[in-house]
Each structure stands twice: as C-alpha cells, then as structure tokens.
Design an enzyme around this catalytic site. Structure first.
Site, PDB file in Angstrom:
ATOM      1  N   CYS A 144     -20.947 -39.378   3.393  1.00 54.46           N
ATOM      2  CA  CYS A 144     -21.243 -39.149   1.968  1.00 54.46           C
ATOM      3  C   CYS A 144     -22.746 -39.131   1.699  1.00 54.46           C
ATOM      4  CB  CYS A 144     -20.562 -40.215   1.126  1.00 54.46           C
ATOM      5  SG  CYS A 144     -20.816 -41.900   1.726  1.00 54.46           S
ATOM      6  N   HIS A 224     -22.942 -44.814  -4.412  1.00 54.99           N
ATOM      7  CA  HIS A 224     -24.264 -45.181  -3.911  1.00 54.99           C
ATOM      8  C   HIS A 224     -25.318 -44.650  -4.879  1.00 54.99           C
ATOM      9  CE1 HIS A 224     -22.062 -45.943  -0.243  1.00 54.99           C
ATOM     10  NE2 HIS A 224     -21.856 -44.664  -0.001  1.00 54.99           N
TER      11      HIS A 224
END
Ligand SMILES: NC(=O)c1ccc[n+]([C@@H]2O[C@H](COP(=O)([O-])OP(=O)(O)OC[C@H]3O[C@@H](n4cnc5c(N)ncnc54)[C@H](O)[C@@H]3O)[C@@H](O)[C@H]2O)c1
Length: 345
Positions: A144, A224
């Site tokens: 990711c 994140h």
C-alpha cells in the site's frame, strides 16, 4: 482488446483478497470463478452469502469447512483447471510457497506486497510499468505505501520535476478487524532501520528514484499518513505541481477547507460517499496544505491501506493475461468501474 472473459480466482479471502474478489466480480471482462481460504468462520461465510464459489485452500481445511456447514466447491487444485490467473492474497510466506503450485498448474499468478520482489522478479504499479508486465506469468503488486510512493513520485518524475524525495510514514498499527488481538496502543514506535523498506521497494518499480523513507507505527487502526519533502529539479509553482499530480491517475485531492482535516474525516467521507467498505482506492493528497518554496515541495497524503492496491491488482490481471495491452485503457476502465474520483468534494 479480447472479448473473452478472463477467468480469475482469489486465494486468501482476507483484508485484501475479499476486496480483490469484489472488484474482479464487478469487471465485465473478468469472471470470478472462486475464492479460496482456510478459515471456516464468518470471514468465509460472507463469501458464501455473496454467492461466490468457495474452495478450501488446504486438504486440512476441507473437513473443517464442511464441519462448519460451508458447501465448498472443492479444493484449490480443483480451481486450477478452470482459471487463467490467480490473485494470491494469503499471508507472508504462505504466498511464496504457492508460486510453484501455480507454475506447475500452468496458471498465471499475482502476489501482494508482503512478498519480496525476488519471488516474481517483477513488481507492479499500473501507471509506472504496465507494459513490462504484459504477458508475464507472475508479478507482485507492491504494498500500500509503496504503491502510493510510486503514484506520487512517479507523477512528479513524469513531469520532469523530481530530483529527490524524503518521506516520513506514520503507519497504522493493525487492520481494524484485528484490533482485538494486535497493534500498539498509546505510543508511537519508530522502525528500527532507516531507510524503511518502502523507499527501496519503490525502486523495484522505478529504479532511479532518489527516495528515502522513515517509518513509525502509531496507535490507530486505519490508514497511513505520509509527510513528504521533495527537492524539485527547478523552482516551480504550486499550480505546476498540482498539474503534475492531476496528470497522473489515482491521486485525489482532500481539502482542509472542507473540514477534511485528519485521517478520520476522510474515512467518514468515504463511508458517506457510499463506497464499498468505506474504501479509498486513490492516494488522498491534501491540496490546500501542499506548499512550494522555490525548488522545495512539501505535502501530506493519506493511504487507505486496505484498498489502494485493489485497482492495481485488477490492472495486473489485464496485463499478465494480455486481455488489454494498453495500460492507460486498463486504468481508465478499472477506475470507471470502481468509481475512482479526482476531487471528493
Ligand atoms: N492489510 C493491508 O493493509 C495490506 C495492504 C496492502 C498489501 N497487503 C498485503 O496483502 C497480502 C495479504 O494481506 P491481508 O492484510 O489481506 O492479510 P489477511 O490476514 O487479512 O488475509 C489473509 C487471508 O489468507 C488466509 N490464509 C491463511 N493461510 C492460508 C492458506 N494456507 N491458504 C489460503 N489462505 C490462507 C487467511 O485466513 C486470511 O483470510 C500480504 O502480502 C500483505 O502484505 C496488505
């Protein structure tokens, strides 16, 4: 472009696998033949509810799944004769051991970012290297964070603006569904080594990127946050930088001025937009916070870790099978079907 549907299976119906399965089922040039896993609780029973043929990934799982009342369609081996390609989203190490099985069965395979580049010899981000994946037997969709780095720094590089980039990654502690049994709480934990692996990993896709990443793990469970300092090749304006990001796919803009001020605001907005599972497939980059000072650029963005690799995996299926040879066309199709956006509000 071919008119035959590509026959796809997903092995590992977890956080990533279940999303890939739904995305495959939504494409008109793909057919989801089945999903495979080893669990026999709600996680796989939802796949049954959705009407996906469910397979047991191991012989041991056969009896357990049957005992749990799951009408399995067969074992993993039974899937092999019916498919062209498999997306493997099993955990680290499990996945690597599967490559030989797929090879022996003559099917193409896509792995995820938990695996090493050396497993497949090719690491994939659609906008950067679709062409080099064409016709290959296997690739790895990078993680990711790495996907987000390649999308954003790749965009700056394509515009001739990127000299070097240094990024700090504030990572989520664990995925939401696992927060009863893993993750840190009430602390922030720096990763032991600098650079963290994401910078070098991005170089497996764009080898000449001058990038260093520092990562810390924080005590939240979804998304994140990246903070980047970039040295540009020349002094530029904010508009030039924004144009470079807008010219690339899968980067969408968040606006503090609209009240989207933190990870949780974005998560709420994705849910309100009616996205499946509240997913954000785009890199969510704060437009109003982005700052250019001479040849220095600073910005923050959000990575919805559970979803960002899903469109990349769909494109990887098209590239490996050759059903679409034009990367931009595959990206556009995937994004149209899933409903990616450029400005959320
Ligand atoms: N979770 C994320 O945010 C994220 C983001 C990007 C990439 N990835 C990568 O995706 C891959 C999968 O991660 P995940 O988060 O979906 O993991 P997960 O634990 O949520 O899902 C893995 C699934 O595989 C199943 N499984 C375990 N052993 C198996 C076996 N022998 N055969 C078949 N299935 C088996 C598990 O039951 C589970 O359903 C990893 O490479 C990971 O690094 C994860």
């Amino acid at each position: 472009m071919s008119t035959r549907k590509v026959r796809v299976a997903v092995n590992g119906y977890g956080v990533i696998g279940k999303r890939i399965a739904d995305a495959v089922a939504a494409q008109d040039d793909m057919e989801l033949i089945g999903v495979a896993d080893v669990v026999s609780d709600w996680r796989i029973k939802v796949a049954v509810e959705k009407g996906y043929p469910v397979y047991a990934s191991t012989s041991q799982a056969v009896a357990e799944m049957r005992a749990a009342g799951i009408a399995i369609a067969g074992e993993l081996n039974d899937l092999f004769g019916q498919i062209d390609i498999i997306a493997d989203a099993t955990p680290k190490k499990v996945a690597a051991a599967n490559l030989e099985k797929y090879r022996a069965a003559g099917i193409k395979s896509i792995f995820q970012g938990g695996e090493k580049h050396s497993l497949t010899g090719h690491s994939f981000v659609a906008q950067a290297n679709y062409a080099t994946a064409l016709g290959r037997n296997t690739t790895r969709v990078v993680s990711c964070n790495t996907t987000s780095i390649v999308r954003t720094l790749g965009a700056l590089k394509s515009a001739g603006l990127l000299k070097k980039a240094r990024g700090v990654l504030v990572r989520r502690a664990t995925d939401p569904w696992e927060s009863d049994h893993s993750g840190v709480m009430n602390t922030v934990v720096p990763e032991k080594s600098i650079p963290s692996h994401q910078g070098p990993d991005a170089q497996t896709v764009i080898p000449d990127l001058d990038v260093v990443t520092i990562a810390v793990v924080a005590a939240h469970t979804n998304c994140h946050l990246h903070a980047w300092s970039v040295e540009l090749t020349r002094p530029a304006t904010k508009d030039e930088v924004l144009a470079a990001f807008r010219a690339a796919p899968r980067i969408a803009f968040l606006h503090m001025s609209e009240g989207v001020v933190a990870l949780n605001s974005t998560i709420e907005m994705m849910a309100d937009l009616g996205r499946p599972r509240g997913d954000m497939w785009e890199v969510g980059l704060w437009e109003d916070g982005l700052t250019v000072v001479g040849n220095e650029l600073f910005y923050n963005y959000q990575v919805y870790n559970q979803a960002i690799v899903v469109p990349e995996t769909i494109d990887a299926i098209r590239a490996l099978t050759g059903i679409e040879t034009n990367g931009a066309a595959s990206i556009a199709k995937t994004d149209r079907v899933l409903g990616l956006m450029r400005d959320f509000v």
